[in-house]
Design a protein around this motif. Structure first.
Motif, short mmCIF file in Angstrom:
data_model
loop_
_atom_site.label_atom_id
_atom_site.label_comp_id
_atom_site.label_asym_id
_atom_site.label_seq_id
_atom_site.Cartn_x
_atom_site.Cartn_y
_atom_site.Cartn_z
N ALA A 96 0.92 -1.18 0.11
CA ALA A 96 -0.03 0.14 -0.36
C ALA A 96 1.03 1.30 0.07
O ALA A 96 0.50 1.95 -0.39
N VAL A 97 1.89 1.37 0.88
CA VAL A 97 2.77 2.08 1.06
C VAL A 97 4.03 2.65 -0.49
O VAL A 97 3.45 3.84 -1.41
N ASP A 98 4.14 1.27 -1.17
CA ASP A 98 4.85 1.26 -2.37
C ASP A 98 3.77 2.10 -3.33
O ASP A 98 3.84 2.95 -4.71
N ALA A 99 2.41 1.67 -3.49
CA ALA A 99 1.57 2.40 -4.09
C ALA A 99 1.27 3.58 -4.30
O ALA A 99 0.92 3.98 -5.02
N ARG A 100 1.62 4.12 -2.94
CA ARG A 100 1.46 5.87 -2.74
C ARG A 100 2.05 6.37 -3.53
O ARG A 100 2.38 7.42 -4.19
N ILE A 101 3.41 6.07 -2.97
CA ILE A 101 4.79 6.95 -3.06
C ILE A 101 5.27 6.07 -3.70
O ILE A 101 6.62 6.75 -4.05
N GLY A 102 5.16 4.70 -4.36
CA GLY A 102 6.74 4.39 -4.89
C GLY A 102 6.69 5.00 -6.22
O GLY A 102 8.73 4.71 -6.79
N VAL A 103 6.26 5.44 -7.25
CA VAL A 103 6.15 6.46 -8.06
C VAL A 103 7.91 7.31 -8.22
O VAL A 103 8.42 7.42 -9.18
N GLU A 104 7.04 8.15 -6.99
CA GLU A 104 8.24 9.71 -6.70
C GLU A 104 8.99 8.80 -6.17
O GLU A 104 10.36 9.82 -6.41
N LEU A 105 9.30 7.88 -5.37
CA LEU A 105 10.76 6.94 -4.64
C LEU A 105 11.60 6.71 -5.78
O LEU A 105 12.37 5.56 -5.26
N LEU A 106 10.80 5.76 -6.88
CA LEU A 106 11.72 4.75 -7.88
C LEU A 106 11.52 3.58 -7.86
O LEU A 106 13.06 3.06 -7.36
N SER A 107 10.01 3.34 -6.12
CA SER A 107 11.19 1.65 -6.18
C SER A 107 9.86 0.44 -6.20
O SER A 107 10.16 -0.54 -5.99
N GLN A 108 9.19 1.21 -7.37
CA GLN A 108 8.20 0.08 -7.37
C GLN A 108 8.78 -0.76 -8.28
O GLN A 108 7.96 -1.89 -8.14
N GLU A 109 9.91 -1.35 -9.29
CA GLU A 109 10.31 -2.30 -9.99
C GLU A 109 10.63 -3.11 -8.64
O GLU A 109 10.65 -4.38 -8.57
N ARG A 110 11.89 -2.48 -7.84
CA ARG A 110 12.36 -3.45 -6.79
C ARG A 110 11.91 -4.17 -6.07
O ARG A 110 11.93 -5.36 -5.89
N TRP A 111 10.08 -2.98 -5.65
CA TRP A 111 9.51 -3.98 -4.77
C TRP A 111 8.64 -5.13 -5.50
O TRP A 111 8.21 -6.26 -5.08
N ALA A 112 8.53 -4.88 -6.92
CA ALA A 112 7.33 -5.83 -7.61
C ALA A 112 8.57 -7.29 -7.20
O ALA A 112 8.25 -8.49 -7.21
N GLY A 113 9.75 -7.36 -7.11
CA GLY A 113 10.74 -8.29 -7.78
C GLY A 113 10.49 -9.20 -6.29
O GLY A 113 11.04 -10.41 -5.98
N VAL A 114 11.13 -8.04 -5.10
CA VAL A 114 10.86 -8.80 -3.54
C VAL A 114 9.77 -9.06 -3.58
O VAL A 114 9.35 -10.10 -2.80
N ARG A 115 8.10 -8.49 -3.91
CA ARG A 115 7.33 -9.29 -3.63
C ARG A 115 6.95 -10.45 -4.21
O ARG A 115 6.04 -11.54 -3.91
N ALA A 116 7.50 -10.64 -5.48
CA ALA A 116 7.69 -12.17 -6.23
C ALA A 116 8.40 -12.91 -5.46
O ALA A 116 8.44 -14.33 -5.30
N LYS A 117 9.63 -12.61 -4.65
CA LYS A 117 10.30 -13.73 -4.27
C LYS A 117 9.38 -13.58 -2.61
O LYS A 117 9.49 -15.16 -2.21
N LEU A 118 8.75 -13.46 -2.07
CA LEU A 118 8.35 -13.46 -0.93
C LEU A 118 6.46 -14.57 -1.36
O LEU A 118 6.36 -15.28 -0.26
N GLU A 119 6.93 -14.09 -2.14
CA GLU A 119 5.23 -14.77 -2.94
C GLU A 119 5.84 -16.66 -3.29
O GLU A 119 4.72 -17.12 -3.01
N ALA A 120 6.76 -16.26 -3.49
CA ALA A 120 7.33 -17.87 -4.28
C ALA A 120 7.84 -18.77 -2.85
O ALA A 120 7.88 -19.74 -3.03
N LEU A 121 8.49 -18.25 -1.85
CA LEU A 121 8.52 -18.82 -0.16
C LEU A 121 7.31 -18.94 0.12
O LEU A 121 7.42 -19.86 1.38
N ARG A 122 5.97 -19.02 0.20
CA ARG A 122 4.70 -19.33 0.91
C ARG A 122 4.97 -20.87 0.95
O ARG A 122 4.35 -21.33 1.87
#
Length: 392
Positions: A96-122
């Protein structure tokens, strides 16, 4: 006797009439440049502080993901059930935080990679703790890289104030690295005890490297926070930070002691190491929100000060313009009065009703002479020949 005529006033030239305006413009230009420069500098500082606050919000969300990830790794490696709900909740909050300010902080691409790895750990099974340890380690590395990215893109790494710089370095770099390394240290100690004897020597070398990786950022964290408290003008910083910092420092000292191999066997007590790592994790969880809250409070105070400075700059600019306008009005009014006086003097000089002075030394015909006897008035042309004509 000839009396010289009065000198006519010279009309002011065009340059003379424009001189007051040129003088005002010469004064207004540097004042405008100073006001513009001060406004731009203050606005840039305020924009940086506001952007840093966004970085603090993102780091707060990442702190929850880091804590949940370290706990999930420890549970998986040691065969305990994973608290998946806590990890999912932390991931959703960070998303939710990344969706709100991720564009301004240029973090959306990295967060998408982290989230994909976290989903793989499930679906990671606890039957293979070695592969689970490796998989969790890869996700932790990506998460620490995201911490660095947020600090860089938000400008926290360029914070100009010493105490807030130490705070952001502690909360955004040193503490996450120390938490992740401490968790790995305890989990690796658990894995070494289950490895074959031939692989334990290599495991102990890895454990020594992780020990340094866990204790070095923890020591830097303690030094940074004490430097921030010593150099800060705020009395609240020391009162809020020192107590959880002392608790964390004691837990790190215990972790350093229990992670040292025994002299006789060259092994570590896995139970004590795990307890020390858990205690370090809990004390870090108490310390990190305090650091982030203090950092955010300092940024808010800085923004308020910069807002006051901008109002002062506006007030100074308005006062300068009013003073220069008043001076311009005085100069223009003085020039207008001078032109009116010159025009009035010229009109009196050129008027036909002005009496003309007769500067001739001879009196007029009808005017009696002051030293002449009373009698018949002689013609002025023949008066001097009268005696000669009478004798002839």
């Amino acid at each position: 006797m000839t009396v010289p005529a009065p000198r006519a006033r010279r009309r002011p030239s065009t340059m003379g009439r424009l001189l007051p305006l040129l003088l005002i413009g010469a004064l207004l230009a540097p004042v405008g440049l100073l006001v513009t420069f001060a406004w731009q500098q203050t606005s840039d500082d305020r924009s940086l502080a506001a952007r840093e606050r966004l970085g603090v919000q993102y780091l707060t969300a990442l702190a929850g993901v880091t804590d949940a990830l370290v706990e999930a790794q420890s549970a998986t490696v040691n065969g305990r059930p994973v608290a998946q709900e806590a990890l999912d909740r932390a991931v959703e909050e960070a998303a939710a935080v990344d969706a709100r300010i991720g564009v301004e902080l240029l973090s959306q691409e990295r967060w998408a990679g982290v989230r994909a790895k976290l989903e793989a750990l499930r679906g990671r099974s606890a039957s293979d703790p070695e592969s689970a340890y490796t998989a969790y380690g890869e996700v932790s590395d990506l998460l620490l890289a995201l911490h660095r990215k947020v600090r860089e893109s938000s400008g926290l790494v360029r914070d100009p104030v010493a105490d807030s710089f130490f705070l952001q370095d502690s909360a955004g770099q040193e503490l996450p690295e120390a938490v992740v390394a401490a968790g790995r240290l305890a989990d690796l100690g658990s894995l070494i005890s289950r490895r074959p004897a031939a692989e334990q020597a290599r495991g102990l070398m890895e454990l020594s490297g992780l020990r340094v990786a866990a204790l070095a950022p923890a020591g830097d964290l303690v030094d940074n926070l004490r430097s921030a408290v010593d150099g800060s003008e705020s009395t609240d910083l020391g009162a809020n930070v020192l107590t959880p910092l002392d608790t964390y420092q004691r837990s790190v000292e215990a972790l350093a002691a229990y992670s040292t191999p025994a002299k006789g066997t060259g092994l570590v007590d896995q139970a004590q190491l795990a307890a020390a790592a858990l205690n370090t994790h809990r004390s870090a969880r108490q310390l990190q929100p305090v650091i982030l809250a203090e950092l955010d409070a300092q940024l808010v105070e800085r923004i308020d000060e910069l807002d006051r400075d901008r109002w002062l700059i506006i007030a100074a600019g308005v006062v300068a313009v009013l003073l220069l306008g008043w001076l311009a009005a005085l100069l223009l009014n003085a020039a207008a009065r001078a032109r009116r006086r010159a025009a009035l003097a010229a009109s009196h000089t050129d008027s036909p009703d002005t009496p003309v002075r007769n500067d001739s030394w001879q009196p007029t015909v009808s005017e009696p002479r002051g030293l002449q006897p009373a009698g018949v008035v002689r013609e002025p042309e023949t008066a001097q020949w009268g005696a000669f004509d009478a004798a002839r």
